[in-house]
Design an enzyme around this catalytic site. Structure first.
Site, PDB file in Angstrom:
ATOM      1  N   THR A  97     -23.621 -34.132 -13.489  1.00  0.00           N
ATOM      2  CA  THR A  97     -23.798 -33.316 -14.696  1.00  0.00           C
ATOM      3  C   THR A  97     -24.930 -32.178 -14.992  1.00  0.00           C
ATOM      4  O   THR A  97     -24.546 -31.227 -15.283  1.00  0.00           O
ATOM      5  CB  THR A  97     -23.967 -34.432 -15.894  1.00  0.00           C
ATOM      6  OG1 THR A  97     -22.955 -35.405 -15.567  1.00  0.00           O
ATOM      7  CG2 THR A  97     -23.818 -33.700 -17.307  1.00  0.00           C
ATOM      8  N   HIS A 125     -15.570 -29.173 -15.909  1.00  0.00           N
ATOM      9  CA  HIS A 125     -15.737 -30.365 -16.917  1.00  0.00           C
ATOM     10  C   HIS A 125     -14.075 -31.383 -15.716  1.00  0.00           C
ATOM     11  O   HIS A 125     -13.302 -30.657 -15.513  1.00  0.00           O
ATOM     12  CB  HIS A 125     -14.766 -30.496 -18.186  1.00  0.00           C
ATOM     13  CG  HIS A 125     -14.557 -32.007 -18.531  1.00  0.00           C
ATOM     14  ND1 HIS A 125     -15.190 -32.937 -18.993  1.00  0.00           N
ATOM     15  CD2 HIS A 125     -13.206 -32.369 -18.443  1.00  0.00           C
ATOM     16  CE1 HIS A 125     -14.680 -33.974 -19.185  1.00  0.00           C
ATOM     17  NE2 HIS A 125     -13.446 -33.915 -18.998  1.00  0.00           N
TER      18      HIS A 125
END
Ligand code: UDP
Ligand code: MG
Length: 166
Positions: A97, A125
């Site tokens: 992330t 994403h």
């Protein structure tokens, strides 16, 4: 290995930086099938619903603005990838992330950055598990926008005003 479907979003920074081709080329390493794709102008409703589990985070407001494209271009490319172990295969190529912690050859490691306000602009994403994939795919796509039924469908009469070609 179990066939899975997973939602991918190329976020506004990816589109603004002309990274679409690079990202799709990297994802093609997975040999998964693309079964749906569209380009979307993200409303606050959609962005807030997509990231609702992060509502209490200090970066939430900025994150919503980021997904809506307020810092880049007001668009997101949404895709559904399908095939064996799709969720993990895609996540591995995306990288961690935090783009500073992500493997440097991963998509996020290569192209992501952290803004001075602390938002991770990490280009892509990807769903993290099957439950999340189901929630997200149903949020971003209608059944008829996907090549085949990845979840059960039903026919309903939906009465609403709709914009049509003039
Ligand atoms: N994010 C951020 N700061 C953080 C954690 C997350 O800006 O400390 C952003 C980042 O863009 C990330 C998104 O919020 O992709 C969703 O966070 P999540 O924890 O679900 O990470 P992901 O599943 O995207 O790896
Ligand atoms: Mg997540």
């Amino acid at each position: 290995m179990k066939n899975q479907q997973t939602l991918i979003l190329i976020k506004p920074d990816g589109l603004k930086k002309s990274l679409t081709g690079n990202v799709l080329t990297r994802l093609s390493e997975t040999k998964l099938d693309i079964i749906a794709t569209k380009t979307v102008q993200v409303t606050s409703k959609l962005a807030e619903e997509h990231y609702k589990y992060l509502k209490d985070k200090p970066f939430y407001k900025e994150l919503i603005k980021y997904l809506m494209g307020e810092f880049h271009k007001k668009k997101v490319m949404a895709l559904v990838y399908w095939g064996p172990d799709a969720i993990n295969k895609v996540r591995n190529i995306c990288g961690a992330t935090n783009p500073e912690e992500a493997d440097s050859v991963s998509i996020r490691g290569a192209y992501g950055r952290i803004t001075t306000k602390g938002v991770y602009e990490n280009v892509i994403h990807a769903s993290t598990n099957e439950e999340e994939a189901e929630r997200e795919i149903k949020l971003w796509f209608k059944p008829d926008e996907i090549i085949f039924d990845v979840y059960p469908t039903k026919t309903a009469t939906v009465k609403k005003k709709e914009r049509v070609w003039a």
